[in-house]
Design an enzyme around this catalytic site. Structure first.
Site: not given
Length: 198
Positions: A142, A176
């Site tokens: 991430d 995401d």
């Protein structure tokens, strides 16, 4: 189907290129401030929302296998929707969800076998002789962080009043974003993509 495949391939390319770049150029936890409200911040997690974990290695394996079954179902949904000539928004939404799920699955399944470290004091090396994990035990990369506001909440707010708070404090990735966008399209255009039969 060509448009759907284009969306999937495009999202996967952007997602994986950005993850591999961050993984091989950033120290774990390193942050670059682009704007006050947008930063590139490298972290990793076992793949659950908000970095949640459960069940140790068994939980991680279960989560990865569950995702593989889920992506199969999403792929079938996309295929049948195209065959039925469903609304374009539905096709785009499913394609985004499929691509996002696939992007994070690639991390979970393969990253443990191709990188030598999940972070730490060294920058990771791609295709290392000493990978940090095994097949199905990779960590999801991430990096997108949007701390739009930070400060103490007003004291009159129950339970959280007077405590420090950051909006938006989640750190996520392109995959995401694709999933969230796809779900958002389904919610906003619900009546168009799921018309009631008369």
């Amino acid at each position: 189907m060509k448009k759907a495949l284009f969306i999937i391939v495009l999202v996967l390319l952007i997602d994986q290129i950005s993850k591999i770049y961050i993984k091989t150029n950033f120290f774990y936890g390193e942050e670059v401030v682009v704007f006050d409200w947008f930063r590139i911040h490298f972290i990793e997690n076992n793949g659950m929302a908000w970095g949640a974990e459960f069940g140790g290695k068994a939980g991680k394996l279960f989560l990865t296998i569950f995702r593989l079954f889920a992506i199969t179902g999403i792929g079938y949904w996309l295929y049948t929707s195209v065959k039925k000539k469903a609304h374009t928004i539905l096709i785009v939404a499913i394609s985004l969800i499929f691509a996002g799920a696939m992007g994070n699955i690639i991390d979970s399944v393969f990253y443990g076998t191709i990188f030598n470290t999940p972070g730490g004091l060294n920058i990771a090396t791609l295709f290392s002789d000493k990978p940090y994990g095994k097949l199905f035990f990779g960590k999801v990369v991430d990096m997108l962080y949007f701390p739009m506001w930070s400060g103490n909440l007003p004291s009159w707010i129950p339970f959280y009043g007077g405590k420090p708070f950051t909006f938006f404090n989640a750190i996520f990735n392109v995959a995401d974003t694709a999933i969230s966008t796809g779900v958002g399209l389904l919610i906003v255009f619900n009546k168009k993509v799921f018309p009631k039969e008369v």
